[in-house]
Design a protein around this motif. Structure first.
Motif, PDB file in Angstrom:
ATOM      1  N   ARG A   1       0.844  -1.207   0.000  1.00  0.00           N
ATOM      2  CA  ARG A   1       0.000   0.000   0.000  1.00  0.00           C
ATOM      3  C   ARG A   1       0.875   1.252   0.000  1.00  0.00           C
ATOM      4  O   ARG A   1       0.619   2.208  -0.728  1.00  0.00           O
ATOM      5  CB  ARG A   1      -0.927  -0.014   1.214  1.00  0.00           C
ATOM      6  CG  ARG A   1      -2.053   0.988   1.135  1.00  0.00           C
ATOM      7  CD  ARG A   1      -3.024   0.854   2.320  1.00  0.00           C
ATOM      8  NE  ARG A   1      -3.740  -0.413   2.282  1.00  0.00           N
ATOM      9  CZ  ARG A   1      -3.648  -1.371   3.194  1.00  0.00           C
ATOM     10  NH1 ARG A   1      -2.854  -1.231   4.245  1.00  0.00           N
ATOM     11  NH2 ARG A   1      -4.340  -2.483   3.074  1.00  0.00           N
ATOM     12  N   GLY A   2       1.922   1.250   0.795  1.00  0.00           N
ATOM     13  CA  GLY A   2       2.847   2.386   0.844  1.00  0.00           C
ATOM     14  C   GLY A   2       3.539   2.619  -0.482  1.00  0.00           C
ATOM     15  O   GLY A   2       3.714   3.753  -0.922  1.00  0.00           O
ATOM     16  N   ALA A   3       3.943   1.540  -1.135  1.00  0.00           N
ATOM     17  CA  ALA A   3       4.591   1.659  -2.443  1.00  0.00           C
ATOM     18  C   ALA A   3       3.636   2.231  -3.479  1.00  0.00           C
ATOM     19  O   ALA A   3       4.006   3.094  -4.278  1.00  0.00           O
ATOM     20  CB  ALA A   3       5.103   0.292  -2.896  1.00  0.00           C
ATOM     21  N   MET A   4       2.388   1.793  -3.471  1.00  0.00           N
ATOM     22  CA  MET A   4       1.408   2.237  -4.472  1.00  0.00           C
ATOM     23  C   MET A   4       0.972   3.681  -4.258  1.00  0.00           C
ATOM     24  O   MET A   4       0.435   4.307  -5.175  1.00  0.00           O
ATOM     25  CB  MET A   4       0.197   1.306  -4.487  1.00  0.00           C
ATOM     26  CG  MET A   4       0.523  -0.107  -4.957  1.00  0.00           C
ATOM     27  SD  MET A   4       1.417  -0.168  -6.537  1.00  0.00           S
ATOM     28  CE  MET A   4       0.180   0.453  -7.642  1.00  0.00           C
ATOM     29  N   ARG A   5       1.210   4.233  -3.063  1.00  0.00           N
ATOM     30  CA  ARG A   5       0.882   5.644  -2.827  1.00  0.00           C
ATOM     31  C   ARG A   5       1.736   6.589  -3.664  1.00  0.00           C
ATOM     32  O   ARG A   5       1.403   7.737  -3.843  1.00  0.00           O
ATOM     33  CB  ARG A   5       1.026   5.991  -1.342  1.00  0.00           C
ATOM     34  CG  ARG A   5      -0.105   5.444  -0.526  1.00  0.00           C
ATOM     35  CD  ARG A   5       0.038   5.828   0.929  1.00  0.00           C
ATOM     36  NE  ARG A   5      -1.201   5.478   1.599  1.00  0.00           N
ATOM     37  CZ  ARG A   5      -1.773   6.217   2.513  1.00  0.00           C
ATOM     38  NH1 ARG A   5      -1.213   7.344   2.898  1.00  0.00           N
ATOM     39  NH2 ARG A   5      -2.896   5.846   3.066  1.00  0.00           N
ATOM     40  N   HIS A   6       2.842   6.077  -4.201  1.00  0.00           N
ATOM     41  CA  HIS A   6       3.689   6.895  -5.065  1.00  0.00           C
ATOM     42  C   HIS A   6       3.121   7.036  -6.472  1.00  0.00           C
ATOM     43  O   HIS A   6       3.577   7.871  -7.241  1.00  0.00           O
ATOM     44  CB  HIS A   6       5.101   6.305  -5.144  1.00  0.00           C
ATOM     45  CG  HIS A   6       5.838   6.373  -3.838  1.00  0.00           C
ATOM     46  ND1 HIS A   6       6.399   7.538  -3.368  1.00  0.00           N
ATOM     47  CD2 HIS A   6       6.068   5.429  -2.905  1.00  0.00           C
ATOM     48  CE1 HIS A   6       6.956   7.308  -2.193  1.00  0.00           C
ATOM     49  NE2 HIS A   6       6.767   6.039  -1.884  1.00  0.00           N
TER      50      HIS A   6
END
Length: 196
Positions: A20-25
């Motif tokens: 989820r953190g990676a996809m926030r980029h």
């Protein structure tokens, strides 16, 4: 149909939080997916819409299989994609389900119309796209819905609503072009002087 399925052995699973953190980029345009007809309607806010083909016009959207909208899409075989303008943040928030709004209650406070499929389309959206389901591919918690475009209603507006790093962001073509021009003009002059 050409489908390649591989069973990969992964030594260590990626956590949902890390993914989820990676996809926030990844910046995503904000759209409302609408489904159903008459009083049996629902919708949801998504950033997972993408074009698939121009000939024939088609798109894809990834939808959680537990969502009420998904059940309506499967039942009726049609859905709407409403690409939001920068000033439609309140609509985006209503369709996330915050505040406990469900079904037809999410549609209150905005003007809606219908086209060929009969699904609600948002009046004043940047673009409203009427779709017929061509194929559904269920994987894990979500389904990839392929929609054949039946109709497109585009506005003349230029400011879109995007989602990035957990926040809504306005993107305005005209305003942002002016900002970029202001920033890039001084460097052009310096470069041009250096060539003389």
């Amino acid at each position: 149909m050409n489908t390649a399925v591989r069973n990969l052995s992964i030594a260590q699973a990626v956590s949902a939080e890390d993914f989820r953190g990676a996809m926030r980029h990844l910046t995503g345009g904000v759209s409302i997916i609408t489904a159903g007809r008459g009083d049996d309607i629902s919708g949801m806010t998504v950033t997972s819409v993408s074009s698939l083909s121009v000939d024939p016009p088609s798109l894809i959207v990834s939808i959680n299989r537990a969502a009420s909208s998904y059940q309506l899409i499967k039942r009726h075989g049609v859905f709407g994609v409403n690409i939001l303008t920068a000033d439609q943040l309140d609509v985006a928030e209503r369709f996330t389900g915050k505040g406990g709004l469900k079904g037809a209650d999410r549609f209150a406070g905005a003007e809606w119309t219908t086209r060929a499929s009969g699904v609600p389309l948002l009046v004043g959206a940047l673009t409203a796209i009427d779709c017929e389901v061509e194929e559904v591919i269920e994987r894990h918690s979500h389904a990839i819905v392929i929609g054949r475009v039946l109709d497109v209603v585009a506005s003349q507006r230029t400011a879109a609503l995007a989602y990035w790093h957990g926040e809504y962001v306005a993107i305005d073509r005209e305003e942002d072009q002016l900002k970029l021009a202001e920033v890039s003009l001084p460097s052009r002059h310096v470069h041009a002087r250096g060539l003389r």
